[in-house]
Design a protein around this motif. Structure first.
Motif, PDB file in Angstrom:
ATOM      1  N   GLY A 104      72.557  12.500  -0.300  1.00 60.46           N
ATOM      2  CA  GLY A 104      72.473  14.121   0.026  1.00 60.46           C
ATOM      3  C   GLY A 104      71.449  14.882  -0.635  1.00 60.46           C
ATOM      4  O   GLY A 104      70.589  14.095  -1.042  1.00 60.46           O
ATOM      5  N   ARG A 105      71.431  16.142  -0.586  1.00 59.33           N
ATOM      6  CA  ARG A 105      70.503  17.067  -1.049  1.00 59.33           C
ATOM      7  C   ARG A 105      71.114  18.247  -1.860  1.00 59.33           C
ATOM      8  O   ARG A 105      72.189  18.839  -1.006  1.00 59.33           O
ATOM      9  CB  ARG A 105      69.529  17.430   0.026  1.00 59.33           C
ATOM     10  N   ALA A 106      70.709  18.602  -2.818  1.00 59.29           N
ATOM     11  CA  ALA A 106      71.051  19.822  -3.505  1.00 59.29           C
ATOM     12  C   ALA A 106      70.103  20.980  -3.019  1.00 59.29           C
ATOM     13  O   ALA A 106      68.961  20.818  -3.472  1.00 59.29           O
ATOM     14  CB  ALA A 106      70.974  19.747  -4.926  1.00 59.29           C
ATOM     15  N   GLN A 107      70.631  21.777  -2.282  1.00 60.88           N
ATOM     16  CA  GLN A 107      69.996  22.898  -1.689  1.00 60.88           C
ATOM     17  C   GLN A 107      70.397  24.221  -2.217  1.00 60.88           C
ATOM     18  O   GLN A 107      71.524  24.460  -2.218  1.00 60.88           O
ATOM     19  CB  GLN A 107      70.082  22.933  -0.004  1.00 60.88           C
ATOM     20  N   GLY A 108      69.463  24.797  -2.706  1.00 57.46           N
ATOM     21  CA  GLY A 108      69.605  26.274  -3.190  1.00 57.46           C
ATOM     22  C   GLY A 108      68.505  26.817  -4.081  1.00 57.46           C
ATOM     23  O   GLY A 108      67.415  26.712  -3.719  1.00 57.46           O
ATOM     24  N   GLY A 131      78.022   8.267   4.778  1.00 58.17           N
ATOM     25  CA  GLY A 131      79.450   7.929   5.446  1.00 58.17           C
ATOM     26  C   GLY A 131      80.110   8.874   5.796  1.00 58.17           C
ATOM     27  O   GLY A 131      79.951   9.777   6.685  1.00 58.17           O
ATOM     28  N   LYS A 132      81.642   8.739   5.673  1.00 57.63           N
ATOM     29  CA  LYS A 132      82.392   9.823   6.264  1.00 57.63           C
ATOM     30  C   LYS A 132      81.918  11.333   5.632  1.00 57.63           C
ATOM     31  O   LYS A 132      82.497  12.273   6.197  1.00 57.63           O
ATOM     32  CB  LYS A 132      83.921   9.656   5.902  1.00 57.63           C
ATOM     33  N   GLY A 158      84.066  24.584  -0.547  1.00 58.86           N
ATOM     34  CA  GLY A 158      83.123  23.293   0.087  1.00 58.86           C
ATOM     35  C   GLY A 158      83.640  23.559   1.599  1.00 58.86           C
ATOM     36  O   GLY A 158      84.176  24.404   2.011  1.00 58.86           O
ATOM     37  N   SER A 159      83.015  22.403   2.267  1.00 57.31           N
ATOM     38  CA  SER A 159      83.116  22.649   3.692  1.00 57.31           C
ATOM     39  C   SER A 159      83.423  21.185   4.361  1.00 57.31           C
ATOM     40  O   SER A 159      83.301  20.178   3.517  1.00 57.31           O
ATOM     41  CB  SER A 159      81.935  23.086   4.313  1.00 57.31           C
ATOM     42  N   GLY A 160      83.858  20.965   5.491  1.00 59.72           N
ATOM     43  CA  GLY A 160      84.095  19.596   5.952  1.00 59.72           C
ATOM     44  C   GLY A 160      85.196  19.131   5.101  1.00 59.72           C
ATOM     45  O   GLY A 160      86.311  19.701   4.980  1.00 59.72           O
ATOM     46  N   LEU A 161      85.012  17.683   4.669  1.00 61.16           N
ATOM     47  CA  LEU A 161      86.119  17.080   3.894  1.00 61.16           C
ATOM     48  C   LEU A 161      86.492  17.534   2.777  1.00 61.16           C
ATOM     49  O   LEU A 161      87.313  17.460   2.001  1.00 61.16           O
ATOM     50  CB  LEU A 161      85.998  15.681   3.879  1.00 61.16           C
ATOM     51  N   PHE A 162      85.524  18.723   2.326  1.00 57.52           N
ATOM     52  CA  PHE A 162      85.801  19.432   0.814  1.00 57.52           C
ATOM     53  C   PHE A 162      86.407  20.777   1.042  1.00 57.52           C
ATOM     54  O   PHE A 162      85.869  21.555   0.292  1.00 57.52           O
ATOM     55  CB  PHE A 162      84.227  19.242   0.269  1.00 57.52           C
TER      56      PHE A 162
END
Ligand code: NAG
Ligand code: NAG
Length: 194
Positions: A104-108, A131-132, A158-162
Motif C-alpha cells: 500500500g501507500r502512506a498518503q498524507g 489482496g482483500k 478506517g474504510s472498507g474492511l477497516f
C-alpha cells in the motif's frame, strides 16, 4: 363461560400489542427525526476483531522521484525545523527492503509541530492494495518524536474492511541515511475492526 375466555384472551393480546408498541418499540428502534438506530448485524458488523500487521514505511526525500516533498518554507528557521511540512505518498512494503512486496501507500503529510524538540504531527492514510484489503484504508493521526526508539500514534478510523477502525501504531526507525535524509520506518499496527 365459553364466551368469557376469548374475550379475556383478546384483551390480553391487545394489552401485549400496546406494550410492544409503546414500551418495547421506542427502546429498540430509536428514531429521532433523521437519525435512526439500526441493527449492526444487518450491515455485516458481527464480531469486532483485533488485527496486527507489520509494514515498512519508506520516506524517500532524495533522488529523482522522491515520495516525500517539502511543501512549506517557515518564516522563521528554528533548530527543530518548526513549521516544516512534507507531503507524502510513501510506499508501504511487507519487508524492510524497498524492493519487497508493495502492500500500500502512506498518503498524507507530516509537519514539525514542536519548538523544544524534534516532534512531528503525522496525518496519513494507509491505503492498502494487497489482496482483500485492496481499497481499504486506515487513518493514523498522532505525535511522532522521531528520535525516540518507539513512537506510538493512534489509528483514528478506517474504510472498507477497516470501517469503525480504532487502535494504535508503533513506529520504529529501521534505517536512516544521514546523507540523503531517506528513512525506513517499521510500523506495527494494532487495529480493532469488524
Ligand atoms: C531558512 O533556511 C532556508 C534554507 O537553509 C533558507 O533558504 C531560508 O531563506 C531561511 N529562512 C529564513 C526566514 O531565514
Ligand atoms: C486493486 O483494485 C484496483 C481497483 O479496483 C485494481 O485496479 C487493482 O488491480 C487492484 N490491485 C490488486 C493488487 O489487486
Amino acid at each position: 363461560m365459553a364466551k368469557v375466555l376469548p374475550t379475556s384472551s383478546s384483551l390480553f393480546i391487545i394489552t401485549i400489542s400496546f406494550l410492544i408498541f409503546f414500551v418495547i418499540l421506542p427502546v429498540t428502534g430509536e428514531n429521532n427525526g433523521f437519525i435512526k438506530t439500526v441493527d449492526r448485524k444487518t450491515f455485516g458488523f458481527k464480531k469486532e476483531k483485533l488485527s496486527h500487521f507489520c509494514i515498512y514505511w519508506h520516506d524517500i526525500v532524495s533522488g529523482r522521484s522522491p515520495t516525500s516533498v517539502s511543501v512549506t518554507q517557515p518564516s522563521i528557521n528554528s533548530s527543530t525545523g518548526f513549521g516544516v511540512m512534507n507531503m507524502i505518498d510513501n510506499p508501504l512494503t511487507e519487508g524492510p527492503e524497498l524492493s519487497s512486496k508493495l502492500v500500500g501507500r502512506a498518503q498524507g503529510f507530516y509537519a514539525s509541530a514542536s519548538q523544544q524538540e524534534i516532534g512531528l504531527i503525522m496525518a496519513m492514510n494507509f491505503a492498502f492494495i494487497e489482496g482483500k484489503y485492496n481499497g481499504s484504508t486506515i487513518t493514523v493521526l498522532g505525535r511522532n518524536s522521531v528520535f525516540n526508539k518507539v513512537r506510538e500514534m493512534p489509528v483514528i478510523g478506517g474504510s472498507g474492511l477497516f470501517r469503525f477502525a480504532r487502535g494504535y501504531v508503533q513506529a520504529r526507525t529501521h534505517t536512516f541515511d544521514i546523507n540523503t535524509g531517506d528513512a525506513t520506518v517499521k510500523y506495527d499496527c494494532y487495529v480493532m475492526h469488524y
